[in-house]
Structure formats: C-alpha cells, structure tokens
Design an enzyme around this catalytic site. Structure first.
Site, PDB file in Angstrom:
ATOM      1  N   HIS A 173      -0.174   1.470  -1.575  1.00 55.19           N
ATOM      2  CA  HIS A 173       0.840   0.403  -1.412  1.00 55.19           C
ATOM      3  C   HIS A 173       2.245   0.909  -1.759  1.00 55.19           C
ATOM      4  CE1 HIS A 173      -1.897  -3.445  -1.552  1.00 55.19           C
ATOM      5  NE2 HIS A 173      -2.465  -2.441  -0.905  1.00 55.19           N
ATOM      6  N   ASP A 195      -5.390   3.164   2.012  1.00 51.80           N
ATOM      7  CA  ASP A 195      -5.820   1.761   1.950  1.00 51.80           C
ATOM      8  C   ASP A 195      -5.539   1.098   3.284  1.00 51.80           C
ATOM      9  OD1 ASP A 195      -6.433  -0.817   1.247  1.00 51.80           O
ATOM     10  OD2 ASP A 195      -4.692  -1.107  -0.036  1.00 51.80           O
ATOM     11  N   ASP A 239      -5.836  -3.825   8.345  1.00 44.37           N
ATOM     12  CA  ASP A 239      -4.447  -4.225   8.095  1.00 44.37           C
ATOM     13  C   ASP A 239      -3.889  -3.430   6.912  1.00 44.37           C
ATOM     14  OD1 ASP A 239      -6.201  -5.684   6.358  1.00 44.37           O
ATOM     15  OD2 ASP A 239      -4.545  -7.010   5.829  1.00 44.37           O
ATOM     16  N   ASP A 249     -17.724  -1.675  -0.784  1.00 50.30           N
ATOM     17  CA  ASP A 249     -16.365  -1.967  -0.322  1.00 50.30           C
ATOM     18  C   ASP A 249     -15.405  -1.063  -1.099  1.00 50.30           C
ATOM     19  OD1 ASP A 249     -14.235  -3.177   0.959  1.00 50.30           O
ATOM     20  OD2 ASP A 249     -14.413  -5.109  -0.035  1.00 50.30           O
ATOM     21  N   GLU A 278      -7.271  -8.213   4.929  1.00 45.17           N
ATOM     22  CA  GLU A 278      -7.630  -8.084   3.502  1.00 45.17           C
ATOM     23  C   GLU A 278      -6.398  -8.215   2.610  1.00 45.17           C
ATOM     24  OE1 GLU A 278      -8.338  -6.154  -0.367  1.00 45.17           O
ATOM     25  OE2 GLU A 278      -6.909  -5.535   1.148  1.00 45.17           O
TER      26      GLU A 278
END
Ligand SMILES: [Zn+2]
Length: 487
Positions: A460, A155, A122, A216, A189
C-alpha cells in the site's frame, strides 16, 4: 536468626529462578525436522512478465461507492484467461456477482470437502504527492533489478498470478486433485469485499458447500520484524481483527464568534478525542505469546524468558510492546482518529463538529464492549456516539491449529523456507477471508513471500515491488500446497 532469614530468602530465589527457567524451556524448543523435497522448476521470467501485464491494469478501488473500473477488471481477467489456457479450459470458471471470479477444479473424490485459495485483483490508489518517489511509475509493471514494480505486486496480483501459474503447472503434470479446489478471485477486497468475496461466499453457501480449509492473504515470512527474532518466521494468520468506525458528533448553538461560549462544538469534540487517545484499550498478551512460543529457539533466550513469564514481567513487556506501532497493534484494540469536520466560517460558532474514529478489534473485544469503553472514557453526554451502517464487524472466529490442514500448510512452508519457524498469529488488517466464516472453520491467512520491514512498508506504500525470487517461491509453495491439501 539473620542466617535463617538469609537461607529462606536464598531458597525462595532459587525456587523463583527454577520456575522462570522451567516455563521458558517450553518457549525455547527447536521445531521437529522435516523431509525436504525437490522444489518444482519455475519459469520465473515468464511469471514476472505476466504479473507486469496485470499490474498495468489500473484496477483501483477507492471507496465503497467508487469500486475499480470494470473495464480494467475485465482486462486483467482476460489476460489471466489467455495466459493460463489449461486452467481456463480444465477448470470451471464462473463469474459470481459482477466481476468476482470463481474457478472450480473438480476433485475425483466427491466424499471429501473442497479447499479454496483466495486472492483479489483490485488495488489501492497511489497518493499523487508520492509519485516522484517511485523508481518506476506505479502502473508501469516495469521489470528491473530483479523486481517487478508496481501497485498490486505484493497485494494481491502477485498471489493471483502465482496461484494460477501453479495450477497450470499441475495441470501440465497431469495432477488430479482428490478434493475439489476452488480459487476465489475478488474484485473489491480493498473496500470491504462486499461485491466479490461476500457474494462468492453466499453463492457457495447456497450450494451447501462446507470447505475443509481456506488460504487467503494476511501473513508472510517475515525477517527482522518481531523483536528478538532474527531468523525468518512464517506468520500464519489464524485470527483476524474486527473493524469498527465510530461516528462522534457534538451539536451546539451557533452564534457570532465575537461573543463565544467557553467551549465550542469543536472544543468539546477535541477533548473527547484527546481522552480517547490518552486511554488506549487494555493490552492482552495471549496472541503474541502464542506466536513467540511457536517461533521457539529462533528467538533470543532473554525475550523468551520474559514471554514465558508474563506473570512476573507482564508490566515491562506490555510497555515495551506498546512502544512500537506494529507490536502495539498486536496486543490491543487500536484507536485511530482518522477524520474530522466542523465549522465553515472563521467568525461563526460551529453548530456541529464530527469525527470518525477507527478501531481494530482484538478477538475478545466486541463492537458493544468497545462502544461501552468509549462512552465511559469520554464521559460527556454532549458527545453522541453511533456506529454508521456497514462500518463495523466483529473479529471472526479463530482457527484451531490442531488439524491436518495446518500440519500440511506448515510442512509446505518449511519445505520452501527451511530456515523459517511457523508461528500462528493475529492478522492485523482486514482480509476477504472474514466473509467465508460461514462455510469454513479452518481459515489461514498467509502469502508465501519473504519480507523485511522495508518491504512490508511498500505494501500500500511507495515503490511497491516484488522480487523474482519471491515469485519463484510463491509458485513452488502453491504447487506443493495444492498437492498436500488436495491429494
Ligand atoms: Zn490484499
């Protein structure tokens, strides 16, 4: 008499300088040399096209009750199945919960504990007001000028594609892991991971799995970001901040605004907010010092001298670090007033005013201790303070770096990035990995791409993109890491 005093003063100064220099010497060490290896060949153009395809799926997680569109998630999952046929047939592929994916590559030695790589499919939404600032539309997956453009490239679709690319390559080479390798691919996430990672963790826990190590997202090879450090530093998250959103409410009598009370609900709330912003939680230097100590001789000697001697320079250092938003977040639990609401008409006194204040908890601070701090700072019983359900979790336990898993990880990082110093650090954002603390005590947060400050802001942000060079290094890193961890 005066001469004696001068001599004593000089001796003391020499003694002080010696202490400062001896302490600094531990911070100025160069890392041990490592054996370099031939890096595996990567068809980078092909990797870029596969990532571009994944970016075109609009898997946007918006809010806890507005997860990504299932059709878009399925679309990208089917692409991965089609693009990585060996992985798809040789590994066991399970859908855990609705769209959380878990691949299992069975190890030859059942006595060993498995390892796991985590990623998610996502992405966050794109602010519509910034669309005209994108060089290529955010879901176009355009490959141009040596980059793949689009939301999710950094991301975290870039990670998903390059991990699977490395697995496919290893399968082609006939590699057989000794340990079982899990690949967990979350679906949500960006909105807390409760549908994906939390369920994958519960599923593995039910089966009695205890994992040797997990990798991660949450760190990177960074350049020009840590003050005083000009060489690249591979910052590996060995701890992660906790999360807390506090709900503040002030209730007061309603009435006509022509005869108001001296302080309305909004005014009382505003005062409380101002007090919170004026009184940040105390700064702690332990984590940032640990990162600098590990970065060693790559850092300016002056900065290291200060870092090594916080007993003397702690005050100046705290001030300097607090003046930058990134370093400030590395040294304290941060306070961010993010939402406010109150009043509905200009001539009616508001009956209620509410705000949400988001804190990111430094390891050592707890939800209870932050609530106490907030109550004390506000010091006004008219302001009600509560933690909404699901709006807080503690900082997960820290990972010890004294392990073979960390040594293997550090070695592989330096094989791919020979100039980088490996430094354990505190991951500031939340990752899926906090769901896995019940099944693994060695959780590392690191993505093997090189980012400078401008590129970091694209995560982002506007014009998110990943370079083909980074994609190549990522495949090489995951390839070598799986060999190191699973052999
Ligand atoms: Zn992410």
């Amino acid at each position: 008499m005066a001469t004696t005093a001068l001599i004593i003063l000089l001796v003391l100064l020499v003694f002080l300088a010696a202490i400062i220099l001896i302490r600094a010497s531990a911070y100025l060490r160069s890392p041990e040399p490592i054996d370099l290896v031939d890096l595996p060949e990567v068809d980078t153009e092909m990797v870029a096209l596969r990532l571009a395809e994944a970016v075109k799926c609009e898997t946007i997680s918006t809010w806890i009750d507005k997860p990504a569109d299932p059709l878009e998630l399925l679309k990208v999952q089917l692409q991965l199945q089609r693009n990585y046929p060996l992985t798809n047939t040789s590994l066991q592929r399970e859908i855990v919960s609705d769209y959380g994916l878990l691949y299992a590559w069975k190890g030859a030695n059942p006595e060993t504990q498995p390892v796991m790589l985590c990623t998610h499919l996502d992405v966050v939404a794109v602010d519509p007001s910034t669309l005209d600032q994108w060089d290529h539309p955010p879901f176009s997956g355009e490959v141009a000028d040596g980059y793949v453009y689009g939301r999710g490239t950094l991301d975290d679709k870039g990670q998903a594609v390059t991990i699977l690319e490395a697995v496919e390559q290893l399968l082609r080479d006939g590699f057989q892991p000794q340990r079982t390798v899990y690949i967990a691919i979350g679906e949500d996430e960006e909105i807390g991971g409760t549908r994906g990672a939390a369920k994958i963790a519960a599923y593995l826990q039910e089966r009695g799995e205890l994992l040797e190590a997990i990798l991660d997202e949450g760190g990177a090879v960074i350049q020009g970001i840590l003050p005083g450090l000009n060489t690249p530093a591979a910052v590996v998250g060995v701890a992660e901040k906790g999360y807390l959103s506090l709900h503040l409410t002030v209730q007061s009598a309603s009435g006509h605004s022509s005869s108001p009370t001296s302080h309305s609900a909004i005014g009382i709330l505003a005062q409380a907010i101002q007090r919170l912003e004026d009184h940040p939680l105390p700064a702690r230097l332990d984590f940032i010092r640990r990162s600098y100590r590990a970065a060693g001789a790559g850092v300016s000697p002056w900065i290291q001298l200060v870092m090594a001697n916080t007993w003397l320079f702690g005050g100046i250092l705290r001030k300097r670090l607090a003046s930058n938003i990134h370093t400030n977040a590395s040294i304290r639990t941060t306070t961010a007033v993010t939402m406010i609401q109150g009043g509905y008409k200009d001539n009616i006194m508001p009956r209620k005013a509410e705000a949400l204040v988001n804190f990111r908890l430094m390891p050592g601070d707890t939800i209870a201790s932050v609530c106490d701090f907030v109550r004390k700072v506000i010091g006004d019983p008219r302001v009600e303070i509560e933690v909404p359900e699901g709006a807080g979790w503690e900082s997960p336990p820290q990972t010890d770096t004294d392990s073979q898993a960390f040594q293997g990880l550090s070695r592989v990082i330096r094989q791919v990035y020979p100039d980088a110093a490996v430094a354990p650090y505190l991951t500031l954002a939340v990752t899926d990995s906090h769901h896995y603390t019940g099944i693994c005590s060695r959780i590392f947060r690191f993505t093997p791409f090189l980012l400078n400050e401008t590129e970091l802001e694209r995560v982002h942000g506007v014009n998110e993109r990943i370079s083909l060079t980074n994609l190549e290094r990522m495949v090489q890193f995951y390839h070598l890491l799986l060999r190191a961890w699973a052999s």
